[in-house]
Design an enzyme around this catalytic site. Structure first.
Site, PDB file in Angstrom:
ATOM      1  N   PRO A  95       0.637  -1.344   0.143  1.00 20.90           N
ATOM      2  CA  PRO A  95      -0.144   0.062  -0.167  1.00 20.90           C
ATOM      3  C   PRO A  95       0.877   1.225  -0.022  1.00 20.90           C
ATOM      4  O   PRO A  95       1.942   1.530   0.596  1.00 20.90           O
ATOM      5  CB  PRO A  95      -0.763  -0.001   1.195  1.00 20.90           C
ATOM      6  CG  PRO A  95      -1.020  -1.483   1.552  1.00 20.90           C
ATOM      7  CD  PRO A  95       0.377  -2.208   0.996  1.00 20.90           C
ATOM      8  N   CYS A  96       0.479   2.224  -0.766  1.00 21.05           N
ATOM      9  CA  CYS A  96       1.195   3.167  -1.177  1.00 21.05           C
ATOM     10  C   CYS A  96       0.816   4.723  -0.727  1.00 21.05           C
ATOM     11  O   CYS A  96       1.322   5.652  -0.566  1.00 21.05           O
ATOM     12  CB  CYS A  96       1.524   3.529  -2.643  1.00 21.05           C
ATOM     13  SG  CYS A  96       0.021   3.723  -3.669  1.00 21.05           S
ATOM     14  N   GLN A  97      -0.239   4.833   0.181  1.00 16.44           N
ATOM     15  CA  GLN A  97      -0.794   5.866   0.599  1.00 16.44           C
ATOM     16  C   GLN A  97      -0.169   6.789   1.308  1.00 16.44           C
ATOM     17  O   GLN A  97      -0.047   8.033   1.313  1.00 16.44           O
ATOM     18  CB  GLN A  97      -2.173   5.450   1.510  1.00 16.44           C
ATOM     19  CG  GLN A  97      -3.472   4.975   0.736  1.00 16.44           C
ATOM     20  CD  GLN A  97      -3.248   3.638   0.593  1.00 16.44           C
ATOM     21  OE1 GLN A  97      -2.310   2.958   0.935  1.00 16.44           O
ATOM     22  NE2 GLN A  97      -4.453   2.897   0.221  1.00 16.44           N
TER      23      GLN A  97
END
Length: 454
Positions: A95-97
């Site tokens: 996940p890159c948030q």
């Protein structure tokens, strides 16, 4: 080659690798909606996909898994896979948030720490190669006095015995009709190079990494050209070629026949009844390979826009091609509509809507359907149109709700989100074939001519 997909989402990366001839062992995904999409499409053999996962359910149940719990419960099993050298490749897009420049770039965002769980699995199963995909923002410093997350990952990989090769890649080079800019990391285990890297200092290995990365990127781009020719694709695939047959209106603005949406028990939502104005181009042929001509894919439910929204979208479509408005507000397709235009002409503060250009690839497909306006229809795209821009084949079905909001957003992963978060399958297939068929030869021929790569 056998692979494990971490943070697999709905299966874009896995689908590409399976199409490249890899054997899928396990796919680890926390969200049940996204995992069910992968499971329903990629685990059971079908006419559309003969090379599916070879999942051993005796050790890891065929269901969604939290990677923290997996590391805790299956540490010995994963370590045993490493001892037996069962896994050739570990892939995934953590996940890159916390890294994305479109967000708050919070260094304390717990999702940003999941990349290190990825590295823990790598350390246990000891694959020959790894592929990590993420947003470009991972290469930027989050704090001015600390290195970028990408640099920290490279250091950790060197510590684990891998040479990290990193570069920025545009998915459109693989025939994806989308300008999707991503950070790609290919890790090569030291013994696959048969050099004395393990005897070098970290800074020396970093220097080698920095020297080799642009060379590998150049070779990858050369291979991408060959890949597109193999697939029969042109140099660039545009939006019109990808979704023209899923329009709701013909050029005279007459509406094509519609039916009640088949994925919801409601008479308030509609979808097109058949594919229309079909131009049988190479991209459509590729995504519909093996399907009957009249096969209508899922995910075609149309948004139920209210009258006010329709008027706003219609005005945007008119203004974006109007010379006076374009000059006044610097309006352009594929770029975020300027704030003064939205406030003065559309009377909204929403700043992210972009209008597609049918003659060019799309800008990055996100998880928010309102981010993109159709190129000549006053509406957002359907899930299937999103999937076409991501290069998912028409037989691929997505499970779960269409959209969600409020508290439900914390627990569900709607179809738009699954598609927007996915690695484009065409890009994944190309990367897989490059590692499988090209990388070892490149290592041997260019970088280490005096030794033999495995």
């Amino acid at each position: 080659m056998r692979f494990i997909d971490l943070f697999s989402g709905c299966g874009g990366l896995s689908l590409g690798l399976l199409n490249a001839g890899f054997t899928g062992l396990y796919a680890i995904e926390k969200n049940p909606d996204a995992f069910n999409s992968l499971k329903s499409n990629l685990v059971t053999p079908s006419q559309s996909l003969t090379n599916c996962f070879k999942w051993d359910t005796s050790e890891i149940p065929l269901k969604n898994h939290d990677i923290h719990q997996l590391l805790e419960d299956k540490c010995n099993f994963l370590e045993n896979l490493g001892h037996k050298q069962v896994v050739d490749l570990v892939v995934g897009g953590p996940p890159c948030q916390g890294f994305s420049t479109a967000g708050r770039r919070d260094p304390d965002d717990p999702r940003s720490q999941l990349v290190y769980d990825y590295l823990k699995v790598v350390n246990l199963v000891q694959p020959k190669f790894i592929i990590m995909e993420n947003v470009k923002g991972i290469t930027y410093k989050i704090k001015s006095d600390s290195p970028s997350p990408a640099h920290e990952i490279k250091l950790k990989l060197i510590e684990l015995g891998y040479l990290p090769i990193t570069f920025i890649e545009d998915a459109s080079i693989w025939g994806v009709p989308q300008q999707r800019i991503r950070f790609i990391l290919i890790g090569i285990r030291f013994d696959q190079i048969k050099s004395q890297l393990s005897n070098l200092h970290t800074n020396e290995i970093l220097e080698i990494s920095n020297q080799f990365s642009p060379i590998i990127k150049s070779k990858l781009e050369e291979f991408a050209c060959k890949f597109k020719k193999l697939k029969g694709l042109p140099e660039i695939v545009n939006v019109g070629e990808a979704i023209h047959d899923l329009k709701t209106q013909c050029n005279s603005k007459q509406t094509y026949p519609q039916i009640n949406a088949t994925d919801i028990n409601s008479k308030l939502f509609f979808q097109i009844a058949s594919r229309n104005n079909i131009i049988n181009n190479p991209y459509i042929r590729l995504l519909r390979k093996g399907l009957e001509e009249d096969y209508l894919p899922s995910g075609l439910r149309l948004a139920n826009h209210n009258e006010n929204t329709l008027k706003k979208f219609s005005k945007i479509l008119q203004d974006v091609d109007c010379p006076e408005q374009k000059f006044k507000y610097n309006l352009r397709r594929r770029t975020t509509l300027p704030k003064p235009y939205l406030e003065n002409e559309i009377y909204t503060k929403k700043l992210i809507t972009k209008v597609l250009d049918k003659n060019l690839p799309a800008s990055t497909v996100t998880t928010v359907p309102e981010d993109m306006l159709h190129y000549d229809e006053a509406r957002i795209l359907t899930v299937r149109e999103f999937a076409r821009l991501q290069s998912f084949p028409d037989w691929y079905n997505f499970q779960g709700p269409y959209t969600t909001g409020g508290e439900r957003r914390k627990h569900s992963c709607p179809k738009y989100t699954q598609v927007g978060n996915a690695v484009p399958p065409l890009m994944a297939e190309g990367l897989g074939l490059f590692i499988k068929n090209e990388l070892s030869h490149i290592i041997k021929k260019i970088f280490f001519p005096n030794v033999t790569a495995l």
